[in-house]
Design a protein around this motif. Structure first.
Motif, PDB file in Angstrom:
ATOM      1  N   UNK A   1     -71.256  43.170  41.812  1.00  0.00           N
ATOM      2  CA  UNK A   1     -71.540  43.616  40.278  1.00  0.00           C
ATOM      3  C   UNK A   1     -72.582  44.453  40.304  1.00  0.00           C
ATOM      4  N   UNK A   2     -72.621  45.379  39.271  1.00  0.00           N
ATOM      5  CA  UNK A   2     -73.783  46.468  38.888  1.00  0.00           C
ATOM      6  C   UNK A   2     -74.359  46.352  37.641  1.00  0.00           C
ATOM      7  N   UNK A   3     -75.604  46.552  37.629  1.00  0.00           N
ATOM      8  CA  UNK A   3     -76.332  46.271  36.179  1.00  0.00           C
ATOM      9  C   UNK A   3     -77.237  47.689  36.263  1.00  0.00           C
ATOM     10  N   UNK A   4     -77.224  48.373  34.875  1.00  0.00           N
ATOM     11  CA  UNK A   4     -77.916  49.506  34.796  1.00  0.00           C
ATOM     12  C   UNK A   4     -79.269  49.152  34.701  1.00  0.00           C
ATOM     13  N   UNK A   5     -80.216  49.893  35.408  1.00  0.00           N
ATOM     14  CA  UNK A   5     -81.684  49.798  35.417  1.00  0.00           C
ATOM     15  C   UNK A   5     -82.249  51.029  35.056  1.00  0.00           C
ATOM     16  N   UNK A   6     -81.826  52.069  34.459  1.00  0.00           N
ATOM     17  CA  UNK A   6     -82.530  53.220  34.109  1.00  0.00           C
ATOM     18  C   UNK A   6     -81.511  54.320  34.031  1.00  0.00           C
ATOM     19  N   UNK A   7     -81.990  55.770  33.912  1.00  0.00           N
ATOM     20  CA  UNK A   7     -81.225  56.853  33.315  1.00  0.00           C
ATOM     21  C   UNK A   7     -80.859  56.748  31.779  1.00  0.00           C
ATOM     22  N   UNK A   8     -80.415  57.963  31.481  1.00  0.00           N
ATOM     23  CA  UNK A   8     -79.944  57.941  30.007  1.00  0.00           C
ATOM     24  C   UNK A   8     -78.790  57.021  29.783  1.00  0.00           C
ATOM     25  N   UNK A   9     -78.654  57.033  28.227  1.00  0.00           N
ATOM     26  CA  UNK A   9     -77.508  56.116  27.699  1.00  0.00           C
ATOM     27  C   UNK A   9     -76.306  56.789  27.711  1.00  0.00           C
ATOM     28  N   UNK A  10     -75.325  55.849  28.349  1.00  0.00           N
ATOM     29  CA  UNK A  10     -74.240  56.385  28.466  1.00  0.00           C
ATOM     30  C   UNK A  10     -73.289  56.591  27.283  1.00  0.00           C
ATOM     31  N   UNK A  11     -72.363  57.496  27.295  1.00  0.00           N
ATOM     32  CA  UNK A  11     -71.416  58.008  26.288  1.00  0.00           C
ATOM     33  C   UNK A  11     -70.519  56.700  25.818  1.00  0.00           C
ATOM     34  N   UNK A  12     -70.077  57.001  24.627  1.00  0.00           N
ATOM     35  CA  UNK A  12     -69.329  55.791  24.150  1.00  0.00           C
ATOM     36  C   UNK A  12     -67.746  56.173  24.361  1.00  0.00           C
ATOM     37  N   UNK A  13     -67.109  55.252  24.292  1.00  0.00           N
ATOM     38  CA  UNK A  13     -65.595  55.708  24.438  1.00  0.00           C
ATOM     39  C   UNK A  13     -65.071  56.647  23.263  1.00  0.00           C
ATOM     40  N   UNK A  14     -65.549  56.336  22.118  1.00  0.00           N
ATOM     41  CA  UNK A  14     -65.006  57.026  21.021  1.00  0.00           C
ATOM     42  C   UNK A  14     -65.709  58.586  20.682  1.00  0.00           C
ATOM     43  N   UNK A  15     -66.933  58.775  21.580  1.00  0.00           N
ATOM     44  CA  UNK A  15     -67.744  60.216  21.676  1.00  0.00           C
ATOM     45  C   UNK A  15     -67.025  61.173  22.109  1.00  0.00           C
ATOM     46  N   UNK A  16     -67.265  62.417  21.712  1.00  0.00           N
ATOM     47  CA  UNK A  16     -66.917  63.713  22.612  1.00  0.00           C
ATOM     48  C   UNK A  16     -67.718  63.707  23.747  1.00  0.00           C
ATOM     49  N   UNK A  17     -68.789  63.054  24.006  1.00  0.00           N
ATOM     50  CA  UNK A  17     -69.769  63.082  25.387  1.00  0.00           C
ATOM     51  C   UNK A  17     -68.963  62.400  26.268  1.00  0.00           C
ATOM     52  N   UNK A  18     -68.756  62.844  27.347  1.00  0.00           N
ATOM     53  CA  UNK A  18     -68.257  61.864  28.523  1.00  0.00           C
ATOM     54  C   UNK A  18     -68.774  60.749  28.920  1.00  0.00           C
ATOM     55  N   UNK A  19     -67.972  59.739  29.404  1.00  0.00           N
ATOM     56  CA  UNK A  19     -68.557  58.329  29.553  1.00  0.00           C
ATOM     57  C   UNK A  19     -69.062  58.129  30.980  1.00  0.00           C
ATOM     58  N   UNK A  20     -70.235  57.884  31.312  1.00  0.00           N
ATOM     59  CA  UNK A  20     -70.552  57.746  32.861  1.00  0.00           C
ATOM     60  C   UNK A  20     -70.815  56.085  33.013  1.00  0.00           C
ATOM     61  N   UNK A  21     -70.057  55.809  33.956  1.00  0.00           N
ATOM     62  CA  UNK A  21     -70.260  54.035  33.956  1.00  0.00           C
ATOM     63  C   UNK A  21     -70.131  54.086  35.613  1.00  0.00           C
ATOM     64  N   UNK A  22     -70.847  52.971  36.244  1.00  0.00           N
ATOM     65  CA  UNK A  22     -71.074  52.302  37.398  1.00  0.00           C
ATOM     66  C   UNK A  22     -70.511  50.955  37.590  1.00  0.00           C
TER      67      UNK A  22
END
Length: 251
Positions: A166-187
């Motif tokens: 598994x992975x858990x986010x520990x920092x960085x900017x907020x990820x985009x939402x699925x319905x957003x026009x901003x691309x989604x980043x996921x790890x």
């Protein structure tokens, strides 16, 4: 004084309200691709078009894309010629080679004594996403191998701590939402690899690193360092003894 619609038109508008939802339907299209916009319940429109007289596709309520007058004319307006095609059989609109400027609201309208919307789409044209970059920041061993990585897109990044499951986010900017026009980043972890995925509603791209390879390379490096340190500790007394013996012989 109340005004009543002619009986046939009143019935037709009621049927259209029942057959068609006029809420904006979101549609995402990759830049350079085509999209077809359909009219739900088009048979109702078609059967009663003599009384409705005119059908139109409009862009952002101001630009006419198509004007269709029953048994008289079917015309794609000059601005959209070569970019749009009207299908008379079901009143669909085919939009071609879309770009960002084509994003907006497309509305199908029939007219009697007043306009009635029979289909409505919110088009969002998006470019294919650029591949992200996955970077290993650090590796630690505490019963299991933990890897800290940063997944970076064009203007956003996500830092995550990952193990073999598994992975858990520990920092960085907020990820985009699925319905957003901003691309989604996921790890996330899948198939023994850490996957950095960047996506929008029309495309995706990723960068991956195998956990076993990362952890094994660090483990081998640490073992090599340990062996070197042990060798140095063993060799040092031997060197001192040899030095002393040589000194005594010379004396």
């Amino acid at each position: 004084m109340r005004t009543f619609l002619p009986f046939p038109i009143a019935i037709l508008l009621t049927l259209l309200q029942q057959a068609v939802s006029c809420s904006e339907t979101p549609v995402f299209v990759e830049k350079g691709q085509d999209v077809r916009l359909d009219v739900p319940g088009y048979m109702t429109v078609k059967e009663n078009l003599k009384r409705l007289n005119r059908f139109m596709w409009m862009f952002n309520t101001s630009d006419n894309v198509v004007i269709y007058v029953h048994e008289i004319v079917s015309q794609v307006t000059i601005k959209y010629q070569g970019r749009a095609e009207f299908i008379e059989g079901n009143f669909s609109l085919l939009l071609k080679n879309l770009n960002e400027g084509d994003s907006g609201c497309y509305t199908a309208v029939v007219s009697a004594d007043r306009n009635k919307e029979v289909a409505k789409y919110q088009i969002s044209v998006q470019e294919r996403v650029e591949p992200p970059v996955l970077r290993v920041d650090s590796v630690s061993f505490n019963a299991i191998c933990n890897v800290t990585v940063t997944c970076r897109g064009q203007s956003t990044s996500v830092t995550s701590s990952c193990n073999s499951s598994t992975c858990s986010q520990v920092g960085g900017e907020s990820r985009g939402a699925e319905t957003s026009t901003v691309p989604l980043l996921s790890v996330y972890v899948a198939g023994g690899s850490i996957i950095c995925n960047r996506s929008n509603q029309v495309s995706w791209a990723n960068d991956t690193k195998e956990i076993e390879t990362i952890c094994l390379s660090i483990s081998e490096r640490d073992e090599a360092d340990h062996n070197y340190a042990v060798t140095v500790r063993i060799q040092s007394p031997v060197i001192i003894i040899i030095f002393v013996v040589c000194a005594l012989i010379r004396w």
